[in-house]
Motif scaffolding. Structure first.
Motif, short mmCIF file in Angstrom:
data_model
loop_
_atom_site.label_atom_id
_atom_site.label_comp_id
_atom_site.label_asym_id
_atom_site.label_seq_id
_atom_site.Cartn_x
_atom_site.Cartn_y
_atom_site.Cartn_z
N ASN A 187 0.75 -1.23 0.07
CA ASN A 187 -0.07 -0.23 0.01
C ASN A 187 0.91 1.23 0.06
O ASN A 187 1.62 1.67 0.77
N THR A 188 0.80 1.96 -1.07
CA THR A 188 1.82 3.09 -1.29
C THR A 188 1.59 4.22 -0.18
O THR A 188 2.61 4.70 0.17
N GLU A 189 0.36 4.54 0.21
CA GLU A 189 0.10 5.46 1.11
C GLU A 189 0.36 5.38 2.45
O GLU A 189 1.08 6.17 3.10
N LEU A 190 0.30 3.98 2.87
CA LEU A 190 0.76 3.44 4.34
C LEU A 190 2.04 3.33 4.24
O LEU A 190 2.98 3.92 5.41
N THR A 195 7.14 5.34 6.49
CA THR A 195 8.31 5.02 6.29
C THR A 195 9.07 6.22 5.55
O THR A 195 10.39 6.48 5.42
N ARG A 196 8.30 7.16 5.15
CA ARG A 196 8.73 8.36 4.17
C ARG A 196 9.18 8.05 3.00
O ARG A 196 9.93 8.71 2.37
N ILE A 223 4.27 -5.17 11.72
CA ILE A 223 3.99 -4.03 12.78
C ILE A 223 3.07 -3.68 12.93
O ILE A 223 2.01 -3.30 12.09
N PRO A 224 2.46 -3.54 14.14
CA PRO A 224 0.95 -3.61 14.62
C PRO A 224 0.73 -1.87 14.20
O PRO A 224 1.34 -1.07 14.28
N GLY A 225 -0.49 -2.02 13.64
CA GLY A 225 -1.05 -0.64 12.93
C GLY A 225 -0.38 -0.45 11.69
O GLY A 225 -1.14 0.70 11.15
N PHE A 226 0.43 -1.07 11.12
CA PHE A 226 0.80 -0.78 9.87
C PHE A 226 0.66 -2.05 8.91
O PHE A 226 -0.21 -1.71 7.85
N ASN A 227 1.14 -3.22 9.01
CA ASN A 227 0.88 -4.16 8.35
C ASN A 227 0.60 -5.44 8.95
O ASN A 227 0.53 -6.49 8.25
#
Length: 300
Positions: A187-190, A195-196, A223-227
């Protein structure tokens, strides 16, 4: 610029390995376990627990940036720590409360360390691994070390986020036996938020590596909340399974062992405060990867 050489490693590729950690990274992952590796320059770490009361050596070495607080401890103006000031601090602290991370080493010097353990590489199927940071952020050094190791008959591996231009990677292909490559999200936005960086760049480089016939092991930090969700894992595995020649995927459950380093660098810690505790997700990740034809391994 490197910040560590770790001998006798067994977690960074096959066999017994020497890991050379290069400084500098093009990402700023919130959960990064080596935040001291992000900058390509030397950095000052300060552990107040080790600071000696009454000692002022660092204040004298870099008076423009470091001073004693009235109640004890140090006031460090990191923006004023220039190259010369940092250099003056390298050996000034008797208790190692204040340390400087990063040193310039020649290829010949690094290879002397690598070659000490050549018999262990030969017996165990090990070798040398470049890590970081992001090794391909310093493509000249990476190429020189990989080529020198290859010419010595030493197995070579690179731990990489692949968030670099392809021309940084391509010259190293003939001298790199194994790529341990992160695929953090599709997911490009996440990806950009956490990670910037650009997920498209990472996936494009993975595609090109696979098409070039490189041996690639995909690594997925969960990572919780990320992936750390079934949807994200499914998307990552689907992409990995579609890469020609890719057969292995490693899932790395999130932990907080690097959290204290942020305080040493004067940085906030913006990742979750607790390790991943989701056995059902790990079971799903392994099972789904197997369904897609990938050998799945849990690491860490």
């Amino acid at each position: 610029m490197i910040f560590n050489i770790q001998r006798y490693s067994t977690h960074d590729g096959p066999g017994i390995r020497t890991v050379v950690f290069l400084k500098g990274c093009s990402l700023a992952c919130r959960w990064c376990q080596n935040p001291e590796s992000r900058s390509a320059e030397q950095e000052v770490l300060f552990d107040a627990r080790l600071c000696l009361t009454g000692c002022a050596r660092c204040c004298h070495a870099a008076p423009q940036a470091i001073s004693r607080k009235p109640g004890g401890g140090l006031d460090i103006a990191r923006s004023k720590l220039s190259g010369s000031a940092v250099k003056a601090l390298v050996k000034c602290c008797p208790s190692q409360a204040l340390t400087v991370c990063g040193e310039n080493r020649t290829v010949e010097d690094i290879m002397q360390v690598v070659l000490r353990d050549k018999p262990f590489y030969q017996r165990s199927g090990g070798g040398v691994t470049l890590s970081g940071g992001e090794p391909f952020m310093n493509p000249e050094l990476a190429l020189a070390l990989l080529q020198a190791s290859h010419e010595e008959g030493i197995h070579t591996a690179v731990e990489t986020c692949l968030h670099v231009p392809w021309h940084n990677i391509e010259p190293c292909l003939p001298f790199t036996r194994l790529f341990l490559a992160d695929l953090k999200h599709t997911n490009t936005e996440l990806f950009k938020t956490w990670t910037r960086g650009s997920a498209r760049r990472v996936m494009a480089n993975l595609q090109r590596l696979a098409e070039q016939g490189a041996q690639v092991v995909i690594r997925v930090p969960l990572i919780p909340g990320f992936n750390a969700s079934e949807g994200a894992v499914r998307s990552i595995v689907d992409f990995a399974a579609g890469l020609p020649g890719v057969e292995q995927i490693h899932f790395l459950p999130y932990h907080t062992l690097g959290m204290n380093k942020y305080a040493l660098l004067g940085l906030p810690y913006e990742a979750p405060g607790k390790p991943l505790d989701n056995p059902a997700l790990l079971t799903f990740a392994q099972s789904y990867a197997y369904q897609k034809g990938l050998a799945a391994t849990l690491r860490g």
